[in-house]
Structure formats: C-alpha cells, structure tokens
Design a protein around this motif. Structure first.
Motif, PDB file in Angstrom:
ATOM      1  N   LEU A  79      35.095  32.502   9.901  1.00  0.00           N
ATOM      2  CA  LEU A  79      36.197  33.006  10.726  1.00  0.00           C
ATOM      3  C   LEU A  79      36.327  34.521  10.620  1.00  0.00           C
ATOM      4  N   GLU A  80      36.056  35.051   9.412  1.00  0.00           N
ATOM      5  CA  GLU A  80      36.203  36.486   9.193  1.00  0.00           C
ATOM      6  C   GLU A  80      35.018  37.277   9.733  1.00  0.00           C
ATOM      7  N   SER A  82      32.118  38.625  12.319  1.00  0.00           N
ATOM      8  CA  SER A  82      31.991  38.939  13.734  1.00  0.00           C
ATOM      9  C   SER A  82      30.696  39.707  13.953  1.00  0.00           C
ATOM     10  N   ALA A 258      35.733  31.618  15.558  1.00  0.00           N
ATOM     11  CA  ALA A 258      36.208  33.001  15.459  1.00  0.00           C
ATOM     12  C   ALA A 258      36.202  33.686  16.819  1.00  0.00           C
ATOM     13  N   PHE A 263      41.997  32.117  17.040  1.00  0.00           N
ATOM     14  CA  PHE A 263      41.510  32.543  15.732  1.00  0.00           C
ATOM     15  C   PHE A 263      42.652  32.692  14.718  1.00  0.00           C
ATOM     16  N   GLU A 267      43.247  30.540  11.272  1.00  0.00           N
ATOM     17  CA  GLU A 267      43.255  31.209   9.978  1.00  0.00           C
ATOM     18  C   GLU A 267      44.531  30.909   9.221  1.00  0.00           C
TER      19      GLU A 267
END
Length: 410
Positions: A79-80, A82, A258, A263, A267
């Motif tokens: 998720l973090e 990119s 993500a 998102f 989270e």
C-alpha cells in the motif's frame, strides 16, 4: 494446559503485551523482545520444576496467526509503495540503492561460501543480510524526529528500492527453494513463473482498477473490510499453490489497491491488524526456535552482524556521497538502515519450508535479535559516532559543516 486453548491464547497475548511494555520502557524496538518472549515460553523452552510455561497446545494456532502477520506486513508495504514515487526519486536513489545492494549482497554471498554452506543456503543468507527492516527503520525515524532531515529522503528511497528488490528476490528465491531447482534451466523456469505471475497480476490489476473501485465503493466498513481481506487471503493462498511465496501475493494485492481511490480507507482499516498480527508474527517466530540449538549459530551470527555493520556503513556513506549528501548525512544513512527484521525472518521461514539447513532458523533469530537492538542505538548515537569518525578520517566537524551551510544560505 491441554483443552484450554483460549486461556493459552490469552496468556500468550499477555506475554506479547508485556514485551511491548518493556520495549517502550527501554525505548528499544519491540522485535527482539517479542522473539525472546516466544523462545522463553515456546514448546522448546525448559520446564522449571512444576512450573511449565510452555505454549504447546496453542503454538500451531499462534503460528498461523503469525502467518497472517506476514501477509498484513507485506500488504501494508504494498500500500505504501508507488511506482511513480520511485521514478520521481531520480537517478540518485537508483544509483545509491544499486550500490547499497551490491555491497551488502556480495558480502552476504561470500560469508556462507566461506563457511562451506550450499548454494541455496548462501542465497538465503545473502537476502537476510542485504535487506533492512522497513518497520524498524520507519519507527526509529519517527521516534527520533528525523523525518524532516535532508538525508531522510535518501533513507526512504533506499527502503523503497529494497521493497522492489524484495519483491523480485522473493519471487526468484521461493521458486528455487520451494521447488528445489538446481539446474540453470530450472532456476530460469521458476523465476519466469514467479516474475510472470507478479507482472501479470500488476498489469491485470491496473486494468481492473475501475472495477475494483466500484467494488469497494460500499458505505459499510464491515463489508469493505471483508472484501479487502478476502482479496488478500485468496491471492496470497493462490500464489502459494504455484510455489510463489504467499508474502509476494500479499505485496501484490497492496500494490494494486494502492492505485485505487480507497487507499486511505484501506490503510486506516489495515494498520491495527498489521500491528496486532505483526507482533504475533515475531512472537511465533520465537516459539519455533529451540534455545538449545542456538549454540551452533552464535559465531556465524556474530560474524554476520560485524560484516553487516561494516558493509552497511560503507554502502550508506558511498550511496550518500554519490547523491550529494554531506559526510554527516551519509553517516546517518549508513547507521539508520542497519536494523534487520521481518524480511530476514520471512526468508528463514522460507528456508525451513524448503527443507534447507536447520541452522538457518537460529542463525536468523540471533542475527535479527542483535541488529534489532544495535541498529536503533547506532541511529540514536549517530552524532557522537560521526564526531569520532570525523577525527579519524579528517571529515568536517559538525560545527564546521553548519557554518558552511549557513554561509551558503546567506
């Protein structure tokens, strides 16, 4: 405690909570406390007279919850992550990350070969030594209020670079270890399947992003959470069936989600589960360690720690200087990313699943324990360490560096 699983689980959670309180009291990472706690009360722990604190009946259930902890940890990292952030980081992070990985991976491969360990074991050790703990590093940066420092961007960039390396390396290594491939053709085949699955999933996920957005567009947090967790466990479970580490499946789901509009909501829901099951992951790892088996791993672990400290520092300084940071900032980079944690343990568990040398588990336990304690301490005392190194290597003193900075700004 036979027949009282719920009571045993409750006691286990009390032990985990006590480990957390001790970690907070001494301002040290919770990871070593959790591993030690698991070793003390695990199935292999000694019995003190009539007192039996061993978690025997509940150990399999706790270890399963620990597997969920791996999924949530990797899912959150996905998720973090990119791809856009990595591209914007620029050439400096790419060169710095490549330099860092080459130095540490080379040292990680050299050590087990010197000890006479086989190739697959050497590849596991190289991964254990090469990968920093994103969780511990991030926590140290926040605790020491260093998120605003200039070199922190490079530190986070290196973490991002390592995340990409982990995704590829775990894919290749899981195929090699779990399939038992030995010939170059088999290795290439396993790597192709793993990498093909990873790239295919990302491409399909990006194509289906609009539909995933609509699927997640539900007002109920309960239904929203069920959908997200169903995707996570199904993909992770499927990846395991094709001999790709389940952690990779979790990471891929995080990467795809993500890119959605949900998102922040994901989270917000995942963080408590990441922390809870993540703690049980380290605790369950301690449960699996037989304290009496640590004797043979002491010297390899100590040697690996010393080599890691030297290699990490050199790699951090070289990467920092190439990126244009001062000697002081580069020193902070080399000292901050020293800690090892979740990825080392994941690789050790992968080695166990593949039937590799039993020594790898206690080796990883001691190695992580030592660096999870030493790493944050080195980061905290980085200013004092730099002042001593500045005298030896004739680097600019901190006061002189500040004066030069002020002169340039004026």
């Amino acid at each position: 405690m036979e027949g009282h699983i719920l009571f045993e689980i409750g006691l286990a959670l009390m032990v985990v909570a006590a480990a957390g309180l001790l970690a907070a009291r001494f301002r040290i990472s919770i990871v070593p406390f959790l591993i030690l706690a698991g070793m003390v009360v695990g199935p292999h722990a000694p019995v003190w007279g009539v007192l039996d604190f061993r978690f025997i009946q509940s150990a399999p259930l706790i270890q399963f919850m620990g597997r969920l902890g791996v999924l949530f940890l990797l899912f959150y990292l996905g998720l973090e992550f990119s791809v856009g952030r990595l591209l914007k980081a620029g050439k400096s992070i790419f060169l710095g990350g490549t330099t860092y990985m080459l130095i540490n991976f080379s040292l990680g491969m050299a050590l087990p070969f010197l000890w006479g360990w086989p190739l697959r074991e050497a590849l596991v050790v190289a991964g254990i030594i090469s990968i920093s703990s994103s969780a511990i590093v991030a926590k140290v940066l926040v605790d020491l209020k260093r998120t605003v420092r200039a070199e922190t961007e490079m530190i986070l960039g290196l973490m991002l670079y390592q995340d990409v390396f982990v995704a590829v390396y775990l894919s290749v290594l899981s195929g090699l270890v779990l399939r038992g491939s030995s010939s170059p053709l088999e290795v290439l085949k396993a790597a192709s399947i793993s990498l093909g699955f990873m790239l295919g999933f990302i491409l399909i996920g990006r194509k289906l992003a609009p539909r995933i957005n609509r699927l997640l567009n539900v007002p109920s947090d309960e239904i929203f959470m069920l959908i997200v967790f169903a995707l996570l466990t199904v993909v992770a479970g499927f990846s395991e069936t094709i001999h790709v580490a389940e952690a990779i499946g979790a990471l891929l789901v995080g990467l795809v989600l993500a890119e959605t509009d949900h998102f922040e909501r994901i989270e917000h829901i995942v963080v408590p589960f990441r922390d809870f099951f993540g703690a049980l992951f380290f605790f369950s790892f301690g449960l699996s360690i037989d304290p009496t088996s640590l004797d043979g791993a002491i010297w390899p672990a100590l040697i690996a720690v010393v080599v890691t400290l030297l290699g990490n520092f050199i790699a951090g300084v070289v990467a920092g200087r190439k990126a244009g940071y001062s000697y002081y900032g580069s020193t902070n980079i080399g000292l901050t990313i020293t800690s090892r944690g979740e990825f080392s343990i994941i690789l050790a568990n992968l080695a166990k699943a593949g039937g590799l040398l039993p020594l790898l588990q206690p080796f990883a336990a001691l190695y992580v324990l030592l660096l999870a304690i030493i790493g944050p301490l080195l980061t905290k005392e980085s200013k004092w360490i730099y002042s001593k190194l500045a005298v030896v290597f004739k680097w600019p003193a901190i006061k002189e560096r500040k004066q030069r900075k002020q002169a340039m700004e004026s």
